[in-house]
Write a protein that holds these residues in place. Sequence first.
Motif, PDB file in Angstrom:
ATOM      1  N   ALA A 171      28.863  26.812 -25.303  1.00 55.93           N
ATOM      2  CA  ALA A 171      27.929  25.708 -25.519  1.00 55.93           C
ATOM      3  C   ALA A 171      28.494  24.676 -26.483  1.00 55.93           C
ATOM      4  O   ALA A 171      28.167  23.483 -26.396  1.00 55.93           O
ATOM      5  N   ALA A 172      29.356  25.107 -27.404  1.00 54.65           N
ATOM      6  CA  ALA A 172      29.958  24.181 -28.367  1.00 54.65           C
ATOM      7  C   ALA A 172      30.830  23.146 -27.666  1.00 54.65           C
ATOM      8  O   ALA A 172      30.945  22.007 -28.133  1.00 54.65           O
ATOM      9  N   PRO A 207      26.951  32.471 -17.522  1.00 52.05           N
ATOM     10  CA  PRO A 207      26.270  31.963 -18.718  1.00 52.05           C
ATOM     11  C   PRO A 207      26.173  30.435 -18.786  1.00 52.05           C
ATOM     12  O   PRO A 207      25.810  29.907 -19.842  1.00 52.05           O
ATOM     13  N   LEU A 208      26.481  29.724 -17.716  1.00 48.05           N
ATOM     14  CA  LEU A 208      26.522  28.264 -17.760  1.00 48.05           C
ATOM     15  C   LEU A 208      25.143  27.659 -17.560  1.00 48.05           C
ATOM     16  O   LEU A 208      24.467  27.929 -16.575  1.00 48.05           O
ATOM     17  N   THR A 209      24.766  26.787 -18.495  1.00 44.82           N
ATOM     18  CA  THR A 209      23.523  26.046 -18.352  1.00 44.82           C
ATOM     19  C   THR A 209      23.823  24.656 -17.796  1.00 44.82           C
ATOM     20  O   THR A 209      24.981  24.240 -17.701  1.00 44.82           O
ATOM     21  N   LYS A 210      22.780  23.951 -17.437  1.00 43.14           N
ATOM     22  CA  LYS A 210      22.946  22.631 -16.816  1.00 43.14           C
ATOM     23  C   LYS A 210      23.761  21.682 -17.679  1.00 43.14           C
ATOM     24  O   LYS A 210      24.549  20.881 -17.162  1.00 43.14           O
ATOM     25  N   LEU A 211      23.593  21.752 -18.986  1.00 44.64           N
ATOM     26  CA  LEU A 211      24.302  20.845 -19.888  1.00 44.64           C
ATOM     27  C   LEU A 211      25.766  21.221 -20.074  1.00 44.64           C
ATOM     28  O   LEU A 211      26.508  20.520 -20.768  1.00 44.64           O
ATOM     29  N   GLN A 212      26.191  22.318 -19.438  1.00 43.52           N
ATOM     30  CA  GLN A 212      27.600  22.723 -19.462  1.00 43.52           C
ATOM     31  C   GLN A 212      28.288  22.453 -18.133  1.00 43.52           C
ATOM     32  O   GLN A 212      29.439  22.869 -17.937  1.00 43.52           O
ATOM     33  N   CYS A 213      27.620  21.754 -17.230  1.00 42.71           N
ATOM     34  CA  CYS A 213      28.143  21.495 -15.895  1.00 42.71           C
ATOM     35  C   CYS A 213      28.272  19.987 -15.672  1.00 42.71           C
ATOM     36  O   CYS A 213      27.351  19.233 -15.985  1.00 42.71           O
ATOM     37  N   SER A 214      29.384  19.559 -15.114  1.00 40.72           N
ATOM     38  CA  SER A 214      29.552  18.135 -14.830  1.00 40.72           C
ATOM     39  C   SER A 214      28.645  17.726 -13.683  1.00 40.72           C
ATOM     40  O   SER A 214      28.426  18.487 -12.744  1.00 40.72           O
ATOM     41  N   PRO A 215      28.109  16.515 -13.720  1.00 39.26           N
ATOM     42  CA  PRO A 215      27.203  16.046 -12.678  1.00 39.26           C
ATOM     43  C   PRO A 215      27.950  15.367 -11.539  1.00 39.26           C
ATOM     44  O   PRO A 215      29.105  14.956 -11.690  1.00 39.26           O
ATOM     45  N   THR A 216      27.307  15.246 -10.395  1.00 39.95           N
ATOM     46  CA  THR A 216      27.818  14.340  -9.368  1.00 39.95           C
ATOM     47  C   THR A 216      27.585  12.915  -9.855  1.00 39.95           C
ATOM     48  O   THR A 216      26.614  12.629 -10.553  1.00 39.95           O
ATOM     49  N   SER A 217      28.494  12.018  -9.475  1.00 39.93           N
ATOM     50  CA  SER A 217      28.471  10.664 -10.045  1.00 39.93           C
ATOM     51  C   SER A 217      29.008   9.648  -9.058  1.00 39.93           C
ATOM     52  O   SER A 217      29.793   9.980  -8.160  1.00 39.93           O
ATOM     53  N   HIS A 294      40.053  18.339 -18.003  1.00 39.44           N
ATOM     54  CA  HIS A 294      39.112  18.532 -16.897  1.00 39.44           C
ATOM     55  C   HIS A 294      38.054  19.586 -17.247  1.00 39.44           C
ATOM     56  O   HIS A 294      38.162  20.752 -16.873  1.00 39.44           O
ATOM     57  N   ASP A 295      37.015  19.146 -17.931  1.00 43.03           N
ATOM     58  CA  ASP A 295      35.926  20.036 -18.328  1.00 43.03           C
ATOM     59  C   ASP A 295      34.812  20.005 -17.285  1.00 43.03           C
ATOM     60  O   ASP A 295      33.659  19.740 -17.610  1.00 43.03           O
ATOM     61  N   CYS A 296      35.144  20.304 -16.039  1.00 42.88           N
ATOM     62  CA  CYS A 296      34.111  20.316 -14.997  1.00 42.88           C
ATOM     63  C   CYS A 296      32.983  21.271 -15.365  1.00 42.88           C
ATOM     64  O   CYS A 296      31.823  21.038 -15.025  1.00 42.88           O
ATOM     65  N   PHE A 297      33.332  22.335 -16.059  1.00 40.48           N
ATOM     66  CA  PHE A 297      32.393  23.278 -16.658  1.00 40.48           C
ATOM     67  C   PHE A 297      32.957  23.635 -18.028  1.00 40.48           C
ATOM     68  O   PHE A 297      34.173  23.568 -18.231  1.00 40.48           O
TER      69      PHE A 297
END
Length: 396
Positions: A171-172, A207-217, A294-297
């Motif tokens: 999360a950090a 353990p990935l939450t929505k705020l740890q996932c890259s969005p479609t853009s 590349h922090d896609c996640f």
Amino acid sequence: MKAYVVGVGMTKFEKPESRDWQYWDMVREAGAGALADAGIPYAAVEQAAVGHCFQASTAGQRAVYELGLTGLPVYNVNNNCATGSTALMLARQLVTGGVGDCVLAVGFERMKRGSLGTGGDGDLAASPVARHYGVMAARHGFAATPPTAQIFGNAAREHMERYGTTPAQLAAVAAKNHRHSAHNPLAQFQDAYTVDEVLAAEVVHAPLTKLQCSPTSDGAAAALVASERFVERHGLADRAVEILAQAMTTDTEESFASGSCLDVVGRPMSREAARRVYERSGLTADDLDVIELHDCFSINELLTYESLGLCAEGESGKLVESGATTYGGRWVVNPSGGLISKGHPLGATGIAQVAELAWQVRGEAGTRQVPGARVGLAHNIGLGGAAVVTLLRRTE
């Protein structure tokens, strides 16, 4: 022969369907920005490499025709999430090979809302990443959650089990990148979150939450790559950023032999691409000032720390927790907000990373400027697979 980035431009990255524009509108905006940055006309561009994943085969032509109808060769590039950096690499190779003195690399995407699929029109067996998902399924099964979140989420689980990485450390990464994006007016999201808020967000695939996932853009980015002769002829030395070294790798047996999602999501590719770039440039991770990776996640940022040699294997959770990868630390990683917060229009991402680094090493990044930045590294990866690492340095 040397190659330089002499002009960059990008659109704001936005949520799909939130703006009434077409992909050629995006390219006109980003391309015009790069031309204005370099102070040269489109007629000076000799060739174009155009990256996109979800448009028709000659969409590259349709897009750059908005900049001018000069008859230049246009190459359409598609390499999954590494598409933008692949277009940039093609442009660099054309310049260093003496084929052209000024080549435009541009990437764009007009995406649909929602998570990405498997890349096989709903048929996993037909997907170009079927082998990758097969490795995951053999060890973890195949759930109903979005497939890309699954494979990276399972990599995160393995990292936690093997090295003791904690949910708070994952999360950090996201908290850092969201905090950085608050200073980037071109980012899709500009809201800061605490580690606790990241952890409390909706779970996509544990353990990935929505705020740890890259969005479609939706969005586009462009870079002009030029020879030393072109730089001298047009008086661009004060704008030029040298592409000191660049490497692309694809999957080897190592990606699949371990049966681990840590490897199948690209860790060996990234490690080898970084090794080649360091070898060719004579630099090491200690010489880097600023990094766009590349922090896609969130887990992929941790894996990339290790692949780039910022820390030993298994130590990346502690590294981000220590503050070493943000302002005031040893490196600033993803000052743009990264994919997680800046956004991830697949064809544009790799070039947008280089745009950010160009602004940083030229001292033009405004409130997100990394003090004293002169050497930057971009890392862009796509499942299926391709990893591109690009090392840039401000000219003296």
